[in-house]
Each structure stands twice: as C-alpha cells, then as structure tokens.
Write an enzyme that holds these catalytic residues in place. Structure first.
Site, PDB file in Angstrom:
ATOM      1  N   LYS A  94      31.256  41.991  66.299  1.00 59.80           N
ATOM      2  CA  LYS A  94      32.515  42.879  65.117  1.00 59.80           C
ATOM      3  C   LYS A  94      32.991  43.631  66.313  1.00 59.80           C
ATOM      4  O   LYS A  94      34.076  44.299  66.177  1.00 59.80           O
ATOM      5  CB  LYS A  94      31.488  43.110  63.932  1.00 59.80           C
ATOM      6  CG  LYS A  94      32.107  44.164  62.768  1.00 59.80           C
ATOM      7  CD  LYS A  94      33.320  43.704  62.585  1.00 59.80           C
ATOM      8  CE  LYS A  94      34.451  44.440  61.773  1.00 59.80           C
ATOM      9  NZ  LYS A  94      35.839  43.776  61.735  1.00 59.80           N
ATOM     10  N   CYS A 139      39.825  50.544  61.647  1.00 59.22           N
ATOM     11  CA  CYS A 139      38.855  49.673  62.129  1.00 59.22           C
ATOM     12  C   CYS A 139      38.601  49.700  64.147  1.00 59.22           C
ATOM     13  O   CYS A 139      38.402  50.054  64.144  1.00 59.22           O
ATOM     14  CB  CYS A 139      39.231  48.068  61.345  1.00 59.22           C
ATOM     15  SG  CYS A 139      39.219  48.367  60.152  1.00 59.22           S
TER      16      CYS A 139
HETATM   17  N1  SAJ Z   1      48.766  47.880  66.838  1.00 64.09           N
HETATM   18  C1  SAJ Z   1      49.928  47.975  67.879  1.00 64.09           C
HETATM   19  N2  SAJ Z   1      50.108  47.175  68.778  1.00 64.09           N
HETATM   20  C2  SAJ Z   1      50.291  45.742  68.596  1.00 64.09           C
HETATM   21  C3  SAJ Z   1      49.128  45.473  67.184  1.00 64.09           C
HETATM   22  C4  SAJ Z   1      48.830  46.515  66.721  1.00 64.09           C
HETATM   23  O1  SAJ Z   1      50.533  49.017  68.331  1.00 64.09           O
HETATM   24  O2  SAJ Z   1      50.693  44.592  69.172  1.00 64.09           O
HETATM   25  C5  SAJ Z   1      48.558  49.107  65.892  1.00 64.09           C
HETATM   26  C6  SAJ Z   1      49.482  48.958  64.872  1.00 64.09           C
HETATM   27  O3  SAJ Z   1      50.253  49.319  64.104  1.00 64.09           O
HETATM   28  C7  SAJ Z   1      47.324  49.823  63.568  1.00 64.09           C
HETATM   29  C8  SAJ Z   1      47.201  49.254  64.352  1.00 64.09           C
HETATM   30  O4  SAJ Z   1      47.347  49.011  65.945  1.00 64.09           O
HETATM   31  O5  SAJ Z   1      47.964  51.224  63.990  1.00 64.09           O
HETATM   32  C9  SAJ Z   1      45.522  48.132  64.220  1.00 64.09           C
HETATM   33  O6  SAJ Z   1      46.231  47.365  63.261  1.00 64.09           O
HETATM   34  P1  SAJ Z   1      46.288  45.781  63.444  1.00 64.09           P
HETATM   35  O7  SAJ Z   1      47.276  44.384  62.935  1.00 64.09           O
HETATM   36  O8  SAJ Z   1      46.151  45.021  65.252  1.00 64.09           O
HETATM   37  O9  SAJ Z   1      44.294  46.044  62.969  1.00 64.09           O
HETATM   38  P2  SAJ Z   1      43.902  46.012  61.859  1.00 64.09           P
HETATM   39  O10 SAJ Z   1      43.272  47.717  61.859  1.00 64.09           O
HETATM   40  O11 SAJ Z   1      44.840  46.281  60.667  1.00 64.09           O
HETATM   41  O12 SAJ Z   1      42.800  44.701  61.335  1.00 64.09           O
HETATM   42  C10 SAJ Z   1      41.927  45.373  62.274  1.00 64.09           C
HETATM   43  C11 SAJ Z   1      42.302  43.569  62.909  1.00 64.09           C
HETATM   44  N3  SAJ Z   1      40.695  42.698  64.419  1.00 64.09           N
HETATM   45  C12 SAJ Z   1      41.079  42.821  65.011  1.00 64.09           C
HETATM   46  O13 SAJ Z   1      42.863  41.679  65.254  1.00 64.09           O
HETATM   47  C13 SAJ Z   1      40.936  42.028  66.150  1.00 64.09           C
HETATM   48  C14 SAJ Z   1      41.140  42.653  61.517  1.00 64.09           C
HETATM   49  O14 SAJ Z   1      41.194  40.907  61.585  1.00 64.09           O
HETATM   50  C15 SAJ Z   1      39.684  43.088  60.838  1.00 64.09           C
HETATM   51  O15 SAJ Z   1      39.226  42.397  59.811  1.00 64.09           O
HETATM   52  C16 SAJ Z   1      39.790  44.895  61.079  1.00 64.09           C
HETATM   53  O16 SAJ Z   1      40.971  45.015  62.050  1.00 64.09           O
HETATM   54  C17 SAJ Z   1      39.070  44.868  60.332  1.00 64.09           C
HETATM   55  O17 SAJ Z   1      38.331  45.074  59.463  1.00 64.09           O
HETATM   56  O18 SAJ Z   1      37.530  45.276  61.665  1.00 64.09           O
END
Ligand code: SAJ
Length: 403
Positions: free
Chosen positions: A204, A258
């Site tokens: 995780k 997360c």
């Molecule tokens: N972000 C970027 N650039 C990108 C992608 C995301 O800057 O190309 C930023 C987003 O704007 C945001 C942050 O990253 O601020 C996180 O967003 P996210 O969509 O990547 O993830 P979360 O936090 O909504 O959900 C994550 C997911 N983990 C992964 O993709 C590995 C989800 O599957 C998990 O279940 C969740 O964390 C969790 O609960 O741990």
C-alpha cells in the site's frame, strides 16, 4: 435481532462505502464510529461525505436492515478496522486509532473469528496488533485469523473500484490469508492476491509512493522548463510518444490524504534507504511554495509595468480536478499563502465544486476571469478548460489548462 456478520470500525471515506457494499450482499453489518453525528446520519440512511452512488447504497442497506451504525462494537464473525492513521510529531505515523479500535473489540473475539486491518499502516502494525490481542486473550492464541488488506479506491469512483480493483491480502499465517480471501471473494470481482501481512502493508505504501515519485519527476521538469523557456506540457506530450515513457502531469503540488502522506510512513522508518521517496515529497511540497512565489512575482511585474496593483483570480481550491475535497490541498495552501502576504489586494477566489467556504469568499469562475488582471490556474477543473480568456490578461497556468 439478526446476528451480526461484520463489524466495521470507522465509517469514513473508505469504511462507510465498504460497509454499504458488504450490506448490499445481504450480510448484517454493524458500523462503529466515535462521532455521534456520523452514527445518527447513517442510521437515518444518509451520508456525511460526498461520493457518487454512496447515498443510494447506504439508504437501501439501512432501510433493509442490513446496515446499522453505533458508537460501540458488538459480537460478530468478522471485524474490519478502517480508521485513520494520521501523523504525530515530525511525520511519524500514529497508529493509536488502529490500536484503540482493536482494544475495543478484543473482549468480543472468539475462536475462529476474522480480524482485518484496512487502514494504511506502517510495516509491522498487523503483527503488533496480533501481539496485543494475544496478550489480552492468551486462550485465543493461534485460534484467530488475522490479516491486512489495504484499500486502493480512488475518491470519486469508490463504489465501482471497491468491487472491480484487484486486492492484496496478507495474513499473519497461511490460514488467515485464506480466510480473508474467502471473505473478500464474496463481494470483490477483481483478483485477490495472497501474500503475508508485512508485504501487504508495504505494498500500500509503495503504490502511493510510486505515484508521488512519478509526479515529483513531472514537477521537477516543470521547474527546469520554466528556466529553460520550454513549454513543459508540449515536452511531456512529445516524450510520451516514446513507447516506454509515460510521464505524469505537473501541477501545483500533491494533495489529498494518501499520496502526500503515505510515503512518510516509509521515510520515517527507513530514512537512510528511502532517498528518492523522501526527495519526491520535498519536490512536491516545494512546487506549491514555488507557485505562490510565482504569483507574487507576477503581481510585482504588473505593478511596475502599469503603476497600479493588479487584481488576481485564484482558480481552484480542491486537491485535484473535478472534486469538492479540499483536504491537504496545494491550491488551498497557495491561496492562503498569497493572501497572507497581501491583506489589501483584490482577489477572486474560485472553486466551482463548492457553494461556499467558511474562510474564502468565492467568485463565479467566469466573472473572476473577466475581472482579474492576473489569472492563476491552480486546479485543472473541466470548467476552466472551456474559458475564453482575453489576450491582455497575465496567465499563470500551473496545471495545463491551456495546453
Ligand atoms: N496529481 C498530479 N499529477 C498527476 C496526477 C495527480 O499533480 O499526473 C496530483 C493531484 O492533483 C492530487 C494528487 O496528485 O493533488 C493525488 O491525486 P491522485 O488522483 O493521484 O490520487 P488520490 O489521492 O485521489 O488517490 C490515491 C490513489 N493511489 C494511486 O493512484 C497509487 C488511490 O488508488 C488510493 O486508493 C488513494 O490514493 C488512497 O486512499 O491511498
């Protein structure tokens, strides 16, 4: 009263949807939360969080009598721990909620029961909880099934991903792993992968750290390109044409509960070894600070050129596009920082996914872009991509709106 099959400790962003899903499968679920409001809301068949389709699932489960919320646990066959693991001190994981939840059910445990932790936890937590349980109930030693099974759902798509994502399931022994797999197989359609508890815990943390590191790479490129006079969005698009390159998108930092948090669970435990993971956190945090500085500099440039202070539109407050969740949001941090340094400036703060905010006065996104001299895009919400903006405006595009 019906016999309870599953006790779910924690009715938050993951616990409540999971409880509703299990209840949809006609198992009796007793959801426990320390917050009385949450308990009352759920018992009314309502929800306290925003998540598509969750409202119907909870309403139907409560109405049919398969889901009930309470402040206290009762006897069941399966216990799921889905509580937060926040920080204490300087980025040290705090497992006291997991421990308190476990202590609360120890007196209820009986031979053959299944105990599962889903909360994101530092490596070794499941073994620690096992020791705690057997210390208090030595007569149950080796008679319980104890496992770790992290959730991986993406906020905004939880009800779908809970069913269709693969899951990693790690028991403290073989029979625990098997029992936990047979439990999840009742409602998960994704594959269930068997491992041990420590590997599942690390898995995780590594999933979210991997995404953090990849985003840090994109953010680092954005800083380099800013100095080099290169459009980072075009650069990434072109580099991604290579069959084995897949660079993510830069933004104004990494937020949420997360990805911006879990890597510290590795770094705090293995500081000497986790160099890239730690540095990625620093880069992603620095990116937000850098964006705030860029806005300040743009304001100064404008003032020098026009002899008056500019008005500024700050576009977006959520932690990622198209959601209403402001938790650990870089856009919110940047807005606070910019406002802090200039109490008398004219600002238009925009967040189309929420009606109002208790600190910020919100402005409609179209009005803000029409009125402001400087427009800073902080979150790539879909609405912003449709805007037609006058060429006279100064634009700071931190998240690729104009790409
Ligand atoms: N972000 C970027 N650039 C990108 C992608 C995301 O800057 O190309 C930023 C987003 O704007 C945001 C942050 O990253 O601020 C996180 O967003 P996210 O969509 O990547 O993830 P979360 O936090 O909504 O959900 C994550 C997911 N983990 C992964 O993709 C590995 C989800 O599957 C998990 O279940 C969740 O964390 C969790 O609960 O741990």
């Amino acid at each position: 009263m019906n016999k309870v099959d599953v006790v779910m400790i924690g009715l938050g962003y993951i616990g409540l949807p999971t409880a509703a899903l299990i209840a949809q499968g006609e198992s009796y679920v007793h959801g426990v939360d320390i917050n009385e409001n949450v308990v009352n809301t759920v018992n009314e068949g309502k929800i306290h969080i925003v998540e598509p389709s969750l409202d119907e699932a909870v309403a139907s489960a409560v109405e049919k009598g398969y889901l009930k919320a309470d402040l206290k646990a009762v006897e069941a066959d399966t216990y799921l721990i889905v509580v937060p693991t926040p920080f204490k001190g300087k980025n040290e994981p705090d497992i006291s909620f997991v421990e308190a939840a476990t202590r609360g059910i120890i007196p209820l445990l009986k031979k053959g029961d299944l105990y599962i932790i889903e909360s994101t936890s530092p490596v070794g937590t499941t073994e620690k909880m096992m020791d705690l349980i057997y210390e208090e109930r030595p007569e149950l030693k080796d008679e319980l099934h104890i496992a770790y099974c992290p959730e991986r759902v993406l906020p905004g798509n939880v009800m779908h991903e809970l069913v269709y994502n693969d899951r990693v399931i790690g028991g403290i022994d073989q029979k625990s792993t098997e029992k936990a797999i047979s439990f999840y197989s009742q409602y998960v359609k994704g594959e269930l992968h068997a491992t041990n508890a420590r590997t599942a815990e690390m898995c995780k943390l590594v999933e979210n750290s991997s995404r953090d590191v990849q985003i840090a790479f994109a953010n680092e490129l954005s800083l380099i390109c800013d100095k080099a006079g290169i459009n980072v969005w075009e650069l990434i698009e072109l580099a991604n044409k290579h069959p084995r390159v897949n660079i993510l998108q830069p933004g104004c930092g990494v937020g949420g509960h997360c990805i911006a948090v879990d890597p510290y669970f590795i770094v705090s435990e293995y500081p000497m070894e986790s160099k890239i993971i730690g540095t990625a956190r620093e880069i992603n945090n620095y990116k937000s600070f850098w964006c705030a500085e860029k806005i300040q500099n743009e304001k100064l440039k404008f003032e020098l050129k026009h002899g008056r202070k500019p008005s500024v539109a700050l576009m977006g407050l959520a932690f990622k596009p198209n959601i209403d969740d402001l938790r650990e949001s870089p856009a919110k941090y940047i807005t606070q920082k910019v406002l802090q340094n200039d109490h008398n400036g004219e600002y238009f703060i925009v967040e189309p996914n929420i009606e109002e905010h208790n600190v910020f006065k919100l402005t409609d996104y179209k009005e803000a872009t029409e009125k402001a001299d400087i427009i800073a895009f902080l979150v790539a919400h879909d609405e912003f991509k449709e805007l037609e903006i006058s060429s006279e405006k100064s634009i700071l595009d931190f998240c690729g709106i104009l790409k």
